[in-house]
Design an enzyme around this catalytic site. Structure first.
Site, mmCIF file in Angstrom:
data_model
loop_
_atom_site.group_PDB
_atom_site.id
_atom_site.type_symbol
_atom_site.label_atom_id
_atom_site.label_comp_id
_atom_site.label_asym_id
_atom_site.label_seq_id
_atom_site.Cartn_x
_atom_site.Cartn_y
_atom_site.Cartn_z
ATOM 1 N N SER A 157 0.796 -1.000 -0.029
ATOM 2 C CA SER A 157 -0.455 -0.404 0.164
ATOM 3 C C SER A 157 0.727 1.299 -0.484
ATOM 4 O O SER A 157 2.065 1.434 0.547
ATOM 5 C CB SER A 157 -1.112 0.243 1.631
ATOM 6 O OG SER A 157 -1.132 0.726 1.723
ATOM 7 N N TYR A 170 -2.419 -0.865 10.479
ATOM 8 C CA TYR A 170 -2.473 -1.145 8.628
ATOM 9 C C TYR A 170 -1.027 -0.730 7.867
ATOM 10 O O TYR A 170 -0.548 -1.755 7.313
ATOM 11 C CB TYR A 170 -3.621 -0.612 8.075
ATOM 12 C CG TYR A 170 -3.869 -0.220 6.429
ATOM 13 C CD1 TYR A 170 -3.933 -1.037 6.211
ATOM 14 C CD2 TYR A 170 -3.419 0.175 5.409
ATOM 15 C CE1 TYR A 170 -4.865 -2.094 4.559
ATOM 16 C CE2 TYR A 170 -3.082 0.192 4.243
ATOM 17 C CZ TYR A 170 -4.609 -1.056 3.861
ATOM 18 O OH TYR A 170 -4.239 -1.575 2.415
#
Ligand code: NDP
Length: 251
Positions: A157, A170
């Site tokens: 990501s 995350y």
């Protein structure tokens, strides 16, 4: 350094006779990847936590004329080492090898400052996004070694390349994912037919994106189908020799 292959075009039978396991295959990007791999000739193993969603993907693949998939209902948040071993035994008995492994399942966790982040949520996110990916990789490595050209793809990501406020576990999990990818890629380099790379999908229209950006018009971001060229390139034999690299699926 990030790379792109957004203009890649896969031939129709790119993944013929390949056995490919996709995690988080019931929804979002994983669902699209599973269907796309099947449409290019692969037999896909659909792993996810919601059986009904996996069955729906199974039905779509069969209806489209794809090879009969396999379904592995697994909640990665509770998976222990023994379960990964058991999964690998099942794949071994059914197929005898694995040609591709797409680590796609992830949890978003909280969007909140570190000071407020719940300890239990942190652990759960790291369990699904990092620990489970490690366990599944370790268990499947002997089967990937049986492939003429095994491909492992991790999912990163943007916040796993440069940290950003309020992305908590995350972001940390995605940094760890890149680290796992790089360590394993270095280990297999020159001594194995396995290659290991990562994809940052970029903003993509899924439930996770809608949860992270509730005010955004979903139509303003790419659909999962739009980002499949990179997923196909890294899974098929056109990327043999590509190892330890990080790709952005959007330009
Ligand atoms: P979604 O939340 O839409 O889908 C994630 C999938 O993973 C779902 O099928 C979900 O199952 C499954 N999953 C979640 N937790 C578990 C678990 N404990 N055990 C088994 N399966 C589980 O996410 P996306 O499709 O958006 O994301 C796919 C990947 O791409 C992730 O790694 C994400 O971090 C990454 N990514 C996504 C971006 C985006 O904009 N969408 C941007 C950057 C990265 P279920 O359907 O049952 O909930």
């Amino acid at each position: 350094m990030s790379e792109t292959v957004t203009d890649y075009t896969a031939r129709a039978d790119l993944l013929k006779e390949k056995i490919i396991l996709v995690t988080g295959a019931g929804d979002g990007i994983g669902r699209e990847a599973a269907k796309t791999y099947a449409a290019h000739g692969a037999t896909v193993i659909l792993l996810g936590r919601t059986t009904a969603k996996l069955e729906a993907v199974y039905d779509e693949i069969e209806a489209a004329g794809g090879a009969k998939p396999a379904i592995l209902p697994v909640d990665l948040s509770g998976a222990r080492w023994e379960e990964f071993e058991y999964l690998a035994q099942g794949v071994d008995q059914e197929f005898g090898r694995l040609d591709g492994l797409l680590h796609n399942a992830s949890l978003l966790g909280q969007r909140t400052p570190i000071a407020n982040y719940h300890f239990a949520t942190w652990q759960q996110v790291m369990q699904v996004n990092v620990n489970a990916a490690f366990g599944l990789t370790k268990a499947m490595l002997p089967l990937l070694e049986q492939s003429a050209a095994g491909s492992i793809i991790f999912t990163g990501s943007g916040v796993g390349l440069k940290g950003r406020a309020y992305w908590g576990a995350y972001a940390a999990s995605k940094f760890a994912t890149e680290g796992l990818m790089q360590v394993l890629a270095d280990e297999v380099d020159g001594v194995s037919n396995i290659r290991v790379n990562s994809i940052n999908p970029g903003a993509t229209r899924t439930n996770m994106r809608a949860t992270a950006y509730p005010a955004e018009d979903p139509k303003s971001v790419a659909a999962p189908a739009d980002i499949m060229p990179t997923y196909l390139y890294l899974m098929g034999d056109d990327s043999i020799g590509v190892n330890g690299r990080q790709f952005n699926a959007q330009g």
